[in-house]
Design an enzyme around this catalytic site. Sequence first.
Site, PDB file in Angstrom:
ATOM      1  N   HIS A   1      53.850  46.549  97.031  1.00 11.50           N
ATOM      2  CA  HIS A   1      53.202  47.476  96.201  1.00 11.50           C
ATOM      3  C   HIS A   1      52.347  46.817  95.437  1.00 11.50           C
ATOM      4  CE1 HIS A   1      57.440  49.042  96.649  1.00 11.50           C
ATOM      5  NE2 HIS A   1      56.914  50.021  97.135  1.00 11.50           N
TER       6      HIS A   1
ATOM      7  N   HIS B   1      50.726  46.767  91.615  1.00 10.62           N
ATOM      8  CA  HIS B   1      51.725  47.317  90.342  1.00 10.62           C
ATOM      9  C   HIS B   1      50.572  47.318  89.041  1.00 10.62           C
ATOM     10  CE1 HIS B   1      56.045  46.900  90.920  1.00 10.62           C
ATOM     11  NE2 HIS B   1      55.779  46.913  92.083  1.00 10.62           N
TER      12      HIS B   1
ATOM     13  N   HIS C   1      54.540  50.745  89.311  1.00 13.43           N
ATOM     14  CA  HIS C   1      53.505  50.992  90.644  1.00 13.43           C
ATOM     15  C   HIS C   1      51.978  51.474  89.832  1.00 13.43           C
ATOM     16  CE1 HIS C   1      56.743  51.426  93.989  1.00 13.43           C
ATOM     17  NE2 HIS C   1      56.776  50.090  93.239  1.00 13.43           N
TER      18      HIS C   1
ATOM     19  N   HIS D   1      55.996  58.679  93.476  1.00 19.06           N
ATOM     20  CA  HIS D   1      56.115  57.730  94.524  1.00 19.06           C
ATOM     21  C   HIS D   1      56.078  58.519  96.058  1.00 19.06           C
ATOM     22  CE1 HIS D   1      57.157  53.993  96.644  1.00 19.06           C
ATOM     23  NE2 HIS D   1      58.317  54.566  96.960  1.00 19.06           N
TER      24      HIS D   1
ATOM     25  N   HIS E   1      51.993  57.149  95.184  1.00 16.13           N
ATOM     26  CA  HIS E   1      51.191  56.077  94.290  1.00 16.13           C
ATOM     27  C   HIS E   1      50.025  55.588  94.827  1.00 16.13           C
ATOM     28  CE1 HIS E   1      55.326  55.752  92.134  1.00 16.13           C
ATOM     29  NE2 HIS E   1      54.579  56.580  91.333  1.00 16.13           N
TER      30      HIS E   1
ATOM     31  N   ASP F   1      51.005  52.291  96.315  1.00 16.84           N
ATOM     32  CA  ASP F   1      52.070  52.240  97.580  1.00 16.84           C
ATOM     33  C   ASP F   1      51.559  51.830  98.962  1.00 16.84           C
ATOM     34  OD1 ASP F   1      53.968  53.219  95.895  1.00 16.84           O
ATOM     35  OD2 ASP F   1      53.545  55.290  96.599  1.00 16.84           O
TER      36      ASP F   1
ATOM     37  N   HIS G   1      59.184  43.199  97.414  1.00 12.76           N
ATOM     38  CA  HIS G   1      60.582  43.307  97.080  1.00 12.76           C
ATOM     39  C   HIS G   1      61.520  42.947  98.132  1.00 12.76           C
ATOM     40  CE1 HIS G   1      59.571  46.387  93.660  1.00 12.76           C
ATOM     41  NE2 HIS G   1      58.464  46.522  94.218  1.00 12.76           N
TER      42      HIS G   1
ATOM     43  N   ARG H   1      62.134  42.064  92.630  1.00 11.09           N
ATOM     44  CA  ARG H   1      60.941  41.824  92.901  1.00 11.09           C
ATOM     45  C   ARG H   1      61.224  40.304  93.190  1.00 11.09           C
ATOM     46  NH1 ARG H   1      57.613  45.143  87.928  1.00 11.09           N
ATOM     47  NH2 ARG H   1      58.429  46.881  88.319  1.00 11.09           N
TER      48      ARG H   1
END
Length: 229
Positions: free
Chosen positions: A113, A115, A131, A139, A150, A153, A191, A208
């Site tokens: 993603h 952020h 995000h 999301h 998002h 995403d 992730h 993360r």
Amino acid sequence: MKTAIIEWNKFCLVCALLAAGVSACGDAARDESSTAPAVATSTAPAARTDDMPVKQQAAPVAATKMTKASARAVIEPASNSAVRGDVRITAMSGNLHIEGAFLGLEPGEHGIHIHEIGDCQASDASSAGGHFSPDSDPHGSPATPASAHHLGDLGNMTADENGNATLDFFDSEMTLDDGKYSIVGRAVVIHEKRDDLVSQPSGDAGTRVGCGVIVAETEMESGREPSSD
């Protein structure tokens, strides 16, 4: 009396001679001045300007224009992982092309993603915030309509048995320009697990394990190089 007349005549003769002499001198002076050569005036040609050094003018420089805007994020490990990578983002024809190459991952799927905060200093990359979602959408999958996920995403990518993975993603909403949809100065986060694309607020993708700040790289071109003269 006779002597006086003679003396008078001598006096008149002397006067006449003197008068004649003065007149002759005047005429001679006039003749001399009329025949004196005229003072020469300069007729030399002016200096030739083509012999003089001429200061060279620099060739005009064509206006510099932007031909392609790009950005990059270097992924560094987070949460004691071995994850590293390189993300390249290029603006082209109204879209962003996001490409990435990564190593050090566990084999399998991993959520990735953008952020909201460009800060990877925390050891677990928590400093990157949530995000990126400038319109406060939920999301979801990037394959759904814009209001259903998002903006940050990017879905999932799959690492092979050696822990290597690649990303090849196109998006028409995000931008590298200034404004609320710009991703410059934000962070790319990887992730440890697969994003289920449903769970709120982050798809239950776990820890993360990699993080990198997006930095703009703009390529410029000019029609002419400046003169060195």
